[in-house]
Design an enzyme around this catalytic site. Structure first.
Site, short mmCIF file in Angstrom:
data_model
loop_
_atom_site.label_atom_id
_atom_site.label_comp_id
_atom_site.label_asym_id
_atom_site.label_seq_id
_atom_site.Cartn_x
_atom_site.Cartn_y
_atom_site.Cartn_z
N GLY A 182 0.88 -0.90 -0.22
CA GLY A 182 0.12 0.50 -0.25
C GLY A 182 0.69 1.29 -0.14
N GLY B 114 4.63 3.39 -4.66
CA GLY B 114 5.03 5.03 -5.51
C GLY B 114 5.40 6.26 -4.48
#
Length: 532
Positions: free
Chosen positions: A482, A485
């Site tokens: 999660g 990025g």
């Protein structure tokens, strides 16, 4: 120039959509529908991710037989096809928030995505979900029939899923149903464009709009009865907007894939499966568990302080009527952010106005007055990004207006092209402070050490770690899927720079399996050439 941009916007508004808005993570929405009654749609499944410590409903599916379900191909894109033990289906479900005693929850043992599924054209948007144990059929749980191969559905059909009764309305937890008529291929192609609607797709909707299944209902059933009995005519796939006039919903046409389903939905002998499971437990992983939708997790970390990590961004989807945080990102300059390539897979690269970044964020549950929230104007995913090998896992997010730099919002420097990071680095994101623990809303940080390519390849396999990746680990500390990025920041040069982008890994802080990051030093020239 602004006038030129304004003209482009007007042109886009007047034209039919040229790209297909694909599945967006999150909540379901049936627009213009009514509540179903318990047992009315016994073939309906809730497809759920349990890797967060709770059951997160993200797609629908349909029961094919006691061992298999049928779903959309895009719902399983990026999942671990051979080891999907973090995914489950719930049969007999009516109210997602209540235990009514009719539910059967079954973990998946395997996923089969159509071999010709195309994430850009959304062609062949079908998959099969194999259960780890068979369903027990009763008044609340039962299969839906398939049509004959090549059958053309007609008349009114019923689409089902969990979600809001009106676009932008509240989201009840009870199963919804909506009746929509089949739309001819010719009418559908007139709406979307001749090349957009393939023979493997079927459309349904009312011309005036107001009734539809939207993105979150992806994978769920469109059931028709023109043959005299109910059968699975379509799988919720894509569409332009939500219940908009003149834009019907687009579904995968099941009649086009009956032979494929029959050939693939076969149960292997249990003894053979058992042997495979034992062999799999003893062997190193051969596939890369990719980004999973949803909540962040920094394991073994501590709270960051306000302004301590000013380059950290929260990447959010606002299309549900609230801000849904799904990835991290890093500030490159006042107009661009750097993110993972897989975080933007399937998004609308040229019109991502439903996505935004939040800078200056510390506690996502509190408005602290330091936040800057900016919508995206464009996404640039690396042209060689590969969702199967997770190579070249980098993207750029262009902002609609520049950030204002201050003590809480600052860019992070890039390394020199080809620089090899070393020593201890910091990875940051929002999430749990221990594996399986609760999820605070405060930004977390954790120190991890760079691991050599040789050691990382020993852990994952020689071919799994390519030169565009960098690994980092520390006992009991990690970033998990999660946090995708987000930044891995190092300081071995004497100043802080962006060494890595959270990409993938095996499990979460597992011994002998370091986290794998996109190595930014490999892409400096690409960033500088594209972030203009």
């Amino acid at each position: 120039m602004r006038f030129f941009v304004f003209c482009l916007i007007l042109g886009l508004a007047a034209a039919a959509p040229k790209s297909k808005p694909t599945f967006r993570r999150g909540l379901n929405r049936i627009v213009g529908g009514t509540e179903a009654s318990p047992g009315e749609f016994p073939y309906q499944l809730s497809f759920q991710d349990i890797s967060f410590g709770f059951a997160f409903h993200f797609c629908g599916a349909s029961i094919y037989n006691e061992n298999w379900a049928i779903c959309a191909g895009h719902c399983v894109q990026g999942e671990d096809m051979n080891n999907p033990d973090y995914l489950q289906v719930a049969a007999g479900e009516h109210d997602l928030d209540a235990n009514e005693g009719n539910e059967q929850t079954v973990i998946l043992s395997k996923i089969i995505q159509h071999e010709d599924y195309n994430g850009f054209t959304i062609s062949n948007d079908i998959s099969l979900l194999q259960f780890s144990q068979p369903l027990t059929f009763n008044s609340y749980v039962g299969p839906i029939a398939l049509p004959a191969q090549g059958h053309s559905a007609t008349g009114d059909c019923v689409c089902t899923g969990w979600g809001a009764l009106t676009e932008g309305g509240s989201s009840p937890s009870t199963l919804q149903k909506v009746t929509v008529p089949i739309v001819s291929d010719a009418d559908c192609r007139a709406a979307y464009g001749e090349s957009e609607i393939e023979d493997s797709m079927i459309c349904a909707g009312v011309p005036e709009g107001g009734k539809d299944a939207c993105q979150g209902d992806s994978g769920g059933p469109l059931a028709c009865s023109d043959t005299g009995s109910t059968y699975l005519a379509g799988i919720v796939s894509w569409g332009y907007g939500c219940a908009r006039p003149d834009y019907p919903g687009v579904y995968c046409e099941v009649a086009y894939f009956v032979d494929w389903v029959l050939a693939n939905a076969v149960t292997t002998m249990k003894i053979f499966v058992l042997c495979l499971l034992v062999a799999g437990a003893l062997a190193a992983p051969k596939s890369k568990p990719m980004f999973r939708r949803g909540l962040n997790k920094i394991v073994g970390g501590t709270d960051a302080t306000a302004g301590e990590i000013p380059y950290q961004l929260s990447f959010q989807d606002t299309s549900f009527g609230f801000a849904f945080h799904f990835c991290g990102a890093s500030i490159y300059n006042e107009n661009y952010a750097i993110c993972a390539g897989h975080c933007v897979q399937g998004e609308d690269m040229n019109s991502p106005d439903y996505l935004r970044v939040v800078a200056g964020e510390l506690d996502r549950g509190v408005n602290e007055g330091t936040e800057q929230k900016i919508t995206l104007s464009k996404i640039i995913q690396h042209e060689d990004y590969n969702p199967f090998t997770i190579s070249n896992d980098i993207s750029l997010l262009q902002l609609t207006q520049p950030l204002e730099f201050n003590d809480y919002v600052q860019p992070i420097a890039l390394p020199a092209m080809g620089h090899a990071a070393s020593g201890e680095c910091i990875v940051s994101g929002w999430g749990t402070t221990s594996s399986g623990g609760s999820s605070p809303s405060v930004l977390q940080k954790v120190g991890v050490n760079i691991v050599s390519d040789e050691e990382c390849r020993d852990a994952y396999g020689e071919s799994e770690i390519d030169d565009s990746m960098i690994c980092a680990a520390a006992p009991g500390k990690d970033s998990c899927q999660g946090d995708s990025g987000g930044p891995l920041a190092c300081s071995d040069t004497g100043s802080t720079y962006l060494a890595g982008i959270v990409s993938w890994g095996r499990g979460c802080a597992k011994p002998n399996y370091p986290g794998v990051y996109c190595e930014v030093a490999y892409f400096v020239d690409w960033v500088e050439a594209n972030a203009v």
